[in-house]
Motif scaffolding. Structure first.
Motif, PDB file in Angstrom:
ATOM      1  N   TYR A  32       3.194   6.969 -18.597  1.00  0.00           N
ATOM      2  CA  TYR A  32       2.871   6.440 -17.532  1.00  0.00           C
ATOM      3  C   TYR A  32       3.016   4.927 -17.347  1.00  0.00           C
ATOM      4  CZ  TYR A  32       0.191   3.734 -13.707  1.00  0.00           C
ATOM      5  OH  TYR A  32      -0.442   3.387 -13.336  1.00  0.00           O
ATOM      6  N   ILE A  48       4.527  -1.279  -8.751  1.00  0.00           N
ATOM      7  CA  ILE A  48       5.181   0.116  -8.965  1.00  0.00           C
ATOM      8  C   ILE A  48       4.433   0.826  -9.642  1.00  0.00           C
ATOM      9  CG2 ILE A  48       7.644  -0.144  -9.389  1.00  0.00           C
ATOM     10  CD1 ILE A  48       8.188   1.706  -7.132  1.00  0.00           C
ATOM     11  N   ASP A  49       4.802   2.574  -9.564  1.00  0.00           N
ATOM     12  CA  ASP A  49       3.815   2.881 -11.145  1.00  0.00           C
ATOM     13  C   ASP A  49       5.097   4.146 -11.022  1.00  0.00           C
ATOM     14  OD1 ASP A  49       0.995   3.506 -10.495  1.00  0.00           O
ATOM     15  OD2 ASP A  49       2.474   4.326  -9.549  1.00  0.00           O
ATOM     16  N   ILE A  50       5.536   4.978 -12.175  1.00  0.00           N
ATOM     17  CA  ILE A  50       6.060   6.450 -12.324  1.00  0.00           C
ATOM     18  C   ILE A  50       5.535   6.752 -13.573  1.00  0.00           C
ATOM     19  CG2 ILE A  50       7.958   5.083 -13.705  1.00  0.00           C
ATOM     20  CD1 ILE A  50       9.795   6.992 -12.074  1.00  0.00           C
ATOM     21  N   ARG A  51       5.736   8.444 -13.050  1.00  0.00           N
ATOM     22  CA  ARG A  51       4.782   8.826 -14.504  1.00  0.00           C
ATOM     23  C   ARG A  51       6.112   9.984 -15.000  1.00  0.00           C
ATOM     24  NH1 ARG A  51      -0.764   8.860 -14.265  1.00  0.00           N
ATOM     25  NH2 ARG A  51      -1.098   8.038 -12.339  1.00  0.00           N
ATOM     26  N   VAL A  54       8.173  12.317 -13.087  1.00  0.00           N
ATOM     27  CA  VAL A  54       9.550  11.485 -12.172  1.00  0.00           C
ATOM     28  C   VAL A  54      10.745  11.118 -12.697  1.00  0.00           C
ATOM     29  CG1 VAL A  54       9.924  10.642 -10.271  1.00  0.00           C
ATOM     30  CG2 VAL A  54       7.818  12.137 -10.345  1.00  0.00           C
ATOM     31  N   GLU A  56      12.831   8.292 -10.727  1.00  0.00           N
ATOM     32  CA  GLU A  56      12.828   7.434  -9.670  1.00  0.00           C
ATOM     33  C   GLU A  56      11.704   7.642  -8.953  1.00  0.00           C
ATOM     34  OE1 GLU A  56      17.010   7.269  -8.625  1.00  0.00           O
ATOM     35  OE2 GLU A  56      16.201   5.597  -7.941  1.00  0.00           O
ATOM     36  N   LYS A  57      11.499   6.487  -8.214  1.00  0.00           N
ATOM     37  CA  LYS A  57      10.399   6.325  -7.686  1.00  0.00           C
ATOM     38  C   LYS A  57      10.513   4.873  -6.690  1.00  0.00           C
ATOM     39  CE  LYS A  57       5.758   5.864  -6.797  1.00  0.00           C
ATOM     40  NZ  LYS A  57       4.243   5.668  -7.622  1.00  0.00           N
ATOM     41  N   LYS A  58      10.782   5.116  -5.323  1.00  0.00           N
ATOM     42  CA  LYS A  58      11.124   3.576  -4.493  1.00  0.00           C
ATOM     43  C   LYS A  58      10.073   3.273  -3.473  1.00  0.00           C
ATOM     44  CE  LYS A  58      16.606   4.197  -4.334  1.00  0.00           C
ATOM     45  NZ  LYS A  58      17.007   4.757  -3.179  1.00  0.00           N
ATOM     46  N   ASP A  59       9.696   1.806  -3.245  1.00  0.00           N
ATOM     47  CA  ASP A  59       9.454   2.059  -2.550  1.00  0.00           C
ATOM     48  C   ASP A  59       9.729   0.813  -1.891  1.00  0.00           C
ATOM     49  OD1 ASP A  59       5.408   0.190  -2.443  1.00  0.00           O
ATOM     50  OD2 ASP A  59       7.175   0.084  -0.712  1.00  0.00           O
ATOM     51  N   ALA A  63      12.688  -0.616  -6.574  1.00  0.00           N
ATOM     52  CA  ALA A  63      13.064   1.452  -6.962  1.00  0.00           C
ATOM     53  C   ALA A  63      12.147   1.474  -8.691  1.00  0.00           C
ATOM     54  CB  ALA A  63      14.290   1.694  -6.878  1.00  0.00           C
ATOM     55  N   THR A  65      13.819   3.338 -12.172  1.00  0.00           N
ATOM     56  CA  THR A  65      13.556   4.833 -12.596  1.00  0.00           C
ATOM     57  C   THR A  65      12.995   4.952 -14.297  1.00  0.00           C
ATOM     58  OG1 THR A  65      15.583   3.397 -13.738  1.00  0.00           O
ATOM     59  CG2 THR A  65      16.010   3.910 -11.465  1.00  0.00           C
TER      60      THR A  65
END
Lengths: 112, 112
Positions: A32, A48-51, A54, A56-59, A63, A65
């Motif tokens: 996480y 923003i957060d990413i697990r 995944v 890449e995640k954008k908002d 973003a 990566t």
């Protein structure tokens, strides 16, 4: 335990340019990775957060990566605005201690 | 309103005089933690708690104590403060260690 390194420590960009902040982590089991923004005199807030499942995640203009193989993740801010000026912290969850380890922070200054 | 409340916001004390910084959350969160923020070092975790009566050391626990007798409260205790504990302290709460952390307003502590 987890060790998180963050670069650069300061970053100055012109309004409208992109900004990239990079972090590396040491615990390959970390899963996480949040990013927090702290405006001057304020408390940190999650942006923003990413697990780890995944890449890449954008908002909107933000973003993140994640490269699990290389154990690094990055925050990308496009079309920067003066209100993006703040200190940004990356973090990684230490699976062993079930705790978040933060990077040392990046002070982003967006010049109008 | 969902919030994490710390008190006091500012505190100046003398070496060796016991003090307590209170932290309370109204979101029914299981996980709470304390951080100290120092220039160039980011946010370093002092202690965390995964639930009532369950606490564990973070990265910099020396000189601090905590307790979690109720779910909503997580006080930080400095039994014999020293000048190297002068810092900005943040309490945070979240549902779990790997979900969004909500920070309190911060407590600026000066030990002379």
């Amino acid at each position: 335990g987890e060790n998180v390194e963050q670069h650069p420590s300061t970053l100055s960009v012109q309004e409208g340019d992109s900004a990239v902040i990079k972090c590396t982590y040491s615990d390959s089991a970390s899963n996480y990775f949040p990013w927090y923004k702290q405006e001057l005199g304020k408390r940190p807030q999650l942006i923003i957060d990413i697990r780890s499942n995944v890449g890449e995640k954008k908002d909107q203009r933000i973003a993140v990566t994640l490269n699990k193989t290389a154990k690094h993740f990055s925050l990308h801010i496009t079309e920067t605005q003066p209100e993006d000026s703040a200190v940004y912290f990356c973090a990684a969850k230490d699976t062993g201690r079930r705790a978040l380890t933060f990077g040392s922070g990046t002070r982003l200054q967006v010049q109008p | 309103e969902a919030q994490v409340t710390q008190n006091p916001r500012y505190l100046i004390t003398v070496t060796g005089k016991k003090l307590t910084v209170t932290c309370s959350q109204n979101m029914n969160h299981e996980y709470m933690s304390w951080y100290r923020q120092d220039p160039g070092l980011g946010l370093r975790q002092i202690y965390y708690s995964m639930n009532v009566e369950v606490t564990d050391k973070g990265d910099v626990p020396e000189g601090y104590k905590v307790s979690r007798k109720e779910k909503r409260n997580f006080p930080l205790i400095l039994e014999s403060p020293s000048p190297n504990q002068t810092s900005l302290y943040f309490c945070a709460s979240s549902t779990f260690a790997d979900t969004e952390a909500f920070f309190g307003q911060g407590t600026r502590l000066t030990v002379v």
